[in-house]
Write an enzyme that holds these catalytic residues in place. Structure first.
Site, mmCIF file in Angstrom:
data_model
loop_
_atom_site.group_PDB
_atom_site.id
_atom_site.type_symbol
_atom_site.label_atom_id
_atom_site.label_comp_id
_atom_site.label_asym_id
_atom_site.label_seq_id
_atom_site.Cartn_x
_atom_site.Cartn_y
_atom_site.Cartn_z
ATOM 1 N N MET A 1 -17.275 10.934 6.498
ATOM 2 C CA MET A 1 -16.183 11.261 5.575
ATOM 3 C C MET A 1 -15.099 12.060 6.298
ATOM 4 S SD MET A 1 -17.883 12.099 1.918
ATOM 5 C CE MET A 1 -18.282 10.780 0.784
ATOM 6 N N GLY B 1 -5.988 18.993 -3.382
ATOM 7 C CA GLY B 1 -5.541 18.626 -4.731
ATOM 8 C C GLY B 1 -5.618 19.811 -5.668
ATOM 9 N N THR C 1 -13.669 22.445 1.118
ATOM 10 C CA THR C 1 -13.716 20.997 1.382
ATOM 11 C C THR C 1 -14.542 20.699 2.629
ATOM 12 O OG1 THR C 1 -12.455 19.051 2.078
ATOM 13 C CG2 THR C 1 -11.422 21.136 2.527
ATOM 14 N N ASP D 1 -13.881 18.269 4.332
ATOM 15 C CA ASP D 1 -12.931 17.608 5.240
ATOM 16 C C ASP D 1 -12.248 18.606 6.182
ATOM 17 O OD1 ASP D 1 -13.544 15.413 3.679
ATOM 18 O OD2 ASP D 1 -11.759 15.615 2.423
ATOM 19 N N GLU E 1 -13.826 7.999 8.182
ATOM 20 C CA GLU E 1 -13.493 6.989 7.160
ATOM 21 C C GLU E 1 -12.000 6.672 7.147
ATOM 22 O OE1 GLU E 1 -14.377 8.489 3.240
ATOM 23 O OE2 GLU E 1 -13.290 10.350 3.577
HETATM 24 O O1 F6P Z 1 -12.763 15.420 -0.066
HETATM 25 C C1 F6P Z 1 -14.124 15.276 0.067
HETATM 26 C C2 F6P Z 1 -14.518 13.831 0.123
HETATM 27 O O2 F6P Z 1 -15.916 13.761 0.256
HETATM 28 C C3 F6P Z 1 -13.815 13.011 1.198
HETATM 29 O O3 F6P Z 1 -14.376 13.193 2.469
HETATM 30 C C4 F6P Z 1 -13.972 11.622 0.651
HETATM 31 O O4 F6P Z 1 -12.936 10.788 1.107
HETATM 32 C C5 F6P Z 1 -13.849 11.834 -0.827
HETATM 33 O O5 F6P Z 1 -14.173 13.189 -1.071
HETATM 34 C C6 F6P Z 1 -14.743 10.957 -1.661
HETATM 35 O O6 F6P Z 1 -14.372 11.121 -2.983
HETATM 36 P P1 F6P Z 1 -15.257 10.791 -4.273
HETATM 37 O O7 F6P Z 1 -16.160 11.947 -4.500
HETATM 38 O O8 F6P Z 1 -14.246 10.693 -5.354
HETATM 39 O O9 F6P Z 1 -15.987 9.546 -3.965
#
Ligand code: F6P
Length: 369
Positions: free
Chosen positions: A177, A112, A133, A135, A230
């Site tokens: 995650m 993003g 990230t 991820d 997830e």
């Molecule tokens: O992108 C990082 C992350 O931790 C993802 O793994 C997860 O889906 C998301 O952010 C959770 O987002 P938030 O911090 O908005 O709960």
């Protein structure tokens, strides 16, 4: 006159952000005699002109700290919640860039953030980004900082679940995650020796998962660990989502609810449902653990500190050379600036023929396919 560089962190917090801020900042201050200013809470703070001095004192002692000393938010320049409405605040952000006489803006974040930075680049700002990230889904970089730490934490969770799993002869489902990519569940599942790994890239058949668990049970291994991303989805859900996508272009009147809410069980990563289904299908006791924010909390690993420092200092070199509109990517032992336009709007998912998947299959890991 010294050049003035702005820096912000945006998106979810991640281990290694402070190491990266320190790397960029120390190299700019010490090597290139530039000045550095931080914006608080991502693009929102830049819009509200909330700044933080980043002198050598502020950059000292932060290498090992988790989170981000600048704060973060997920707000986008072109769709920012203001007085209860989403507004395009791009102009205000560009004005603040000019007010501070910035020569460049460094944006640290995931997919993003790369998109938001590209948007500002198109407004004429000198933008440069770093990939962050847990991820690991930013494309054109071998890896992003945050992933290594999260991988370590997730692996330790799989390790620790083994004690209860084998003592109680249970199925333990661990939800990890990773958003829409399976890197974290796959890596931790392999490293921790999970018996089943479920990732978004391979829609699973719950009956096949249950059969694999029953095979283990018949072989005297009365417990199983399931590492579930997830974003993992069952085959039925994948089918329904594909149908919805197919119908998107049709003239049929769409119901008003968002797609995923229309089909109650279409929620990806429905780990509770999976644990219940496995208990019913196998007759073995089943429990769910959701690791959540523990995965991105706390001190960064040595690998992430090293990566963030390498990328951060390389970023300072690129700024000094006037190279903008790029993300500083990790390539082998080196770094490579890649055009932001090639990064935005894309996600690095796990290729189905990836070596890690092959290795996992070789040690009899079940992917539910
Ligand atoms: O992108 C990082 C992350 O931790 C993802 O793994 C997860 O889906 C998301 O952010 C959770 O987002 P938030 O911090 O908005 O709960």
């Amino acid at each position: 006159m010294s050049k003035m560089i702005g820096i912000l962190t945006s998106g979810g917090d991640s281990p290694g952000l402070n190491a990266a801020i320190r790397g960029v900042g120390k190299a700019l201050l010490g090597r290139y005699d530039m000045k550095v200013i931080g914006f608080r809470d991502g693009f929102r703070g830049m819009m509200e002109n909330r700044t933080q001095r980043l002198d050598s004192a502020a950059l000292s002692g932060i290498l090992t700290q988790g989170g981000t000393i600048l704060g973060t938010s997920r707000d986008k320049p072109y769709a920012m919640p203001v007085a209860g409405k989403l507004k395009d605040m791009t102009e205000v952000i560009v004005d603040n860039y000019r007010k501070h006489h910035l020569d460049a803006l460094v944006c640290l974040g995931g997919g993003g953030t790369q998109k938001n930075a590209y948007h500002l680049m198109k407004q004429g700002l000198n933008v440069i980004t770093l990939p962050k990230t847990i991820d690991n889904d930013v494309i054109l970089t071998d890896v992003s900082f945050g992933y290594d730490t999260a991988l370590g934490i997730a692996t330790e969770a799989v390790d620790r679940l083994h004690s209860t799993a084998h003592s109680h002869h249970r199925i333990l489902v661990l939800e990890l995650m990773g958003n829409k990519a399976g890197w974290l569940a796959l890596g931790a599942g392999i490293a921790g020796g999970a018996d089943v790994i479920l990732i978004p890239e391979i829609p699973y058949d719950v009956k096949k998962v249950a059969a694999a668990i029953m095979r283990r049970s018949h072989n005297g291994q009365g417990f199983s660990i399931v590492a579930m991303a997830e974003g993992a989805i069952s085959r039925e859900v994948a089918f329904k989502l594909a149908e919805i996508d197919k119908n998107k272009g049709s003239k049929k009147k769409e119901p008003k609810l968002p797609i995923r809410e229309r089909i109650a069980d279409c929620r990806p990563g429905n780990s509770l449902q999976l644990a219940q289904q496995l208990e019913e299908l196998t007759g073995l006791e089943s429990r769910l653990t959701i690791l959540g924010y523990l995965q991105r909390g706390g001190t960064p690993s040595a690998g992430d500190r090293l990566l963030a420092t390498r990328l951060g200092t390389a970023c300072a070199d690129l700024i000094n050379n006037g190279k903008f509109g790029v993300m500083v990517a990790a390539r082998g032992d080196g770094v490579k600036p890649v055009p932001l336009k090639d990064v935005v709007g894309k996600r690095k998912t796990v290729p189905l023929d990836h070596d890690w998947i092959e290795s996992a299959r070789s040690v009899h890991t079940c992917f539910g396919d």
